[in-house]
Enzyme design. Sequence first.
Site, mmCIF file in Angstrom:
data_model
loop_
_atom_site.group_PDB
_atom_site.id
_atom_site.type_symbol
_atom_site.label_atom_id
_atom_site.label_comp_id
_atom_site.label_asym_id
_atom_site.label_seq_id
_atom_site.Cartn_x
_atom_site.Cartn_y
_atom_site.Cartn_z
ATOM 1 N N SER A 178 39.663 71.923 43.446
ATOM 2 C CA SER A 178 38.457 71.999 42.624
ATOM 3 C C SER A 178 38.081 73.419 42.211
ATOM 4 O O SER A 178 37.397 73.604 41.207
ATOM 5 C CB SER A 178 37.285 71.334 43.349
ATOM 6 O OG SER A 178 37.133 71.868 44.637
ATOM 7 N N HIS A 206 39.202 65.677 40.202
ATOM 8 C CA HIS A 206 39.415 66.512 39.003
ATOM 9 C C HIS A 206 40.684 66.145 38.229
ATOM 10 O O HIS A 206 41.001 66.786 37.230
ATOM 11 C CB HIS A 206 39.471 67.991 39.386
ATOM 12 C CG HIS A 206 38.209 68.476 40.013
ATOM 13 N ND1 HIS A 206 37.107 68.838 39.279
ATOM 14 C CD2 HIS A 206 37.859 68.614 41.317
ATOM 15 C CE1 HIS A 206 36.131 69.202 40.097
ATOM 16 N NE2 HIS A 206 36.562 69.071 41.338
ATOM 17 N N LYS A 237 32.591 63.116 37.076
ATOM 18 C CA LYS A 237 33.270 64.225 36.393
ATOM 19 C C LYS A 237 33.782 63.713 35.047
ATOM 20 O O LYS A 237 32.977 63.500 34.149
ATOM 21 C CB LYS A 237 34.320 64.810 37.328
ATOM 22 C CG LYS A 237 33.582 65.592 38.422
ATOM 23 C CD LYS A 237 34.355 65.962 39.629
ATOM 24 C CE LYS A 237 33.413 66.687 40.587
ATOM 25 N NZ LYS A 237 33.864 66.663 41.971
HETATM 26 C C1 LIG Z 1 33.030 66.722 43.190
HETATM 27 C C2 LIG Z 1 34.023 66.405 44.259
HETATM 28 C C3 LIG Z 1 33.745 65.475 45.243
HETATM 29 C C4 LIG Z 1 32.390 64.871 45.393
HETATM 30 O O1 LIG Z 1 32.167 63.885 44.454
HETATM 31 P P1 LIG Z 1 30.652 63.518 44.080
HETATM 32 O O2 LIG Z 1 30.752 62.201 43.428
HETATM 33 O O3 LIG Z 1 30.165 64.606 43.216
HETATM 34 O O4 LIG Z 1 29.914 63.459 45.394
HETATM 35 C C5 LIG Z 1 34.739 65.136 46.122
HETATM 36 N N1 LIG Z 1 35.940 65.734 46.060
HETATM 37 C C6 LIG Z 1 36.249 66.662 45.146
HETATM 38 C C7 LIG Z 1 37.595 67.272 45.119
HETATM 39 C C8 LIG Z 1 35.275 67.034 44.223
HETATM 40 O O5 LIG Z 1 35.546 67.990 43.339
#
Ligand SMILES: *Cc1c(COP(=O)(O)O)cnc(C)c1O
Length: 383
Positions: A178, A206, A237
């Site tokens: 990330s 991602h 995302k």
């Molecule tokens: C954003 C993210 C999460 C968390 O997801 P949310 O739905 O925002 O709680 C988990 N793992 C990774 C790699 C992320 O980038």
Amino acid sequence: MHDLFKQHLLSWQERGLLRQRKIISTPQSPHLVADGTALLSFASNDYLGLASEPEVIKAMQDALAQYGAGSGSSAMVSGHNTLIHELELSFAQYHNLPKALHFSTGYMANLGVLKALALEDTAFFSDALNHASLIDGLRLSKGSTLHIYPHLDVDNLEQALKSSRQSNKWIVTDGVFSMDGDIAPLDQLLNLAERYDAFIYVDDAHGFGVLGTSGRGILEHFSLNSPRLLYMATLGKAMGVFGALVAGDEVLIDWIMQQSRTYIFTTGTPATLAAGALKALSILEKDSSYNYQLKKLIAYLSSQLAHFTQYTNVSHSAIHPLIMGESHVVMRVMEKLLGEGIWVPAIRPPTVPPGSARLRISLCANHKLSDIDRLVDVLTKVL
Ligand SMILES: *Cc1c(COP(=O)(O)O)cnc(C)c1O
């Protein structure tokens, strides 16, 4: 009162680690208003621009009128909304995986899943740069052994798998990391999993919507499908909404639903969010232009960044870091960019290792090539 906390806050501030939130008064989009100022933003994980997609918004409005605001209780108690059920089925089908389970967020999915996987005689093998939610999930999974392998170090992982005596072995990895934007070598990891009778939990927060010829994510990127893979993707995302899904073998999903405290002891997600995610998923499935546009921007940005020494790795994801080192340096650069009307977030420890503070540029399919040109011009001036 609370002098102790005040001292800690001050020390946090002196080290350049204090976080400040901007107040956003528009939808997420490359052109938004933050703290009352119009900015060109490279700060969002809304990679396909679906957070402001009219069709997604309309689907959510319709569902709100039909199903109301809240869900009443845990899905186990007051029931599982038909749209969330449909979303689970569609997600599993889209990824050609047997079964899926919906969670409120990716964070909660990771906590719940990893704890549920931690039977007696379990070993986890976790990439050193995994997301905080995976790290926290592993912390909850007490009683199992944990090996943290250096980032992407397949040889180190193999040695650890070879010497492990546990019968239930899980490799845990981000699909796309990330804060670095690089991609886990999932084909090699699966190869190791097959050789050493292990399984893989991959967090594709991602990668979903970004990687692979049609944007399905990391499994499509490597053309993989295996009962050894347990796949997690988030909906906040590239899908532009909110929530998360875990998909894989039916027995595993059934067990996770029975055991995940973050699934059982929380109020069910409002149907509105599932309606938005379903629409986003159907757009991704039917219309390749969002993903195509994003890939075009990714290739253009990485070519334009190539001559910056801070761009240490060419990224094939939507995340492009410029590594600056110390926190105060990256904060100064971020402020200069803001002065030019451009928002690129500074990422500092403890989110990234000490000494590797960075600007994290993230792309959205709605960016124009001219937005990237403007960013690169200003970076050239400022760096
Ligand atoms: C954003 C993210 C999460 C968390 O997801 P949310 O739905 O925002 O709680 C988990 N793992 C990774 C790699 C992320 O980038």
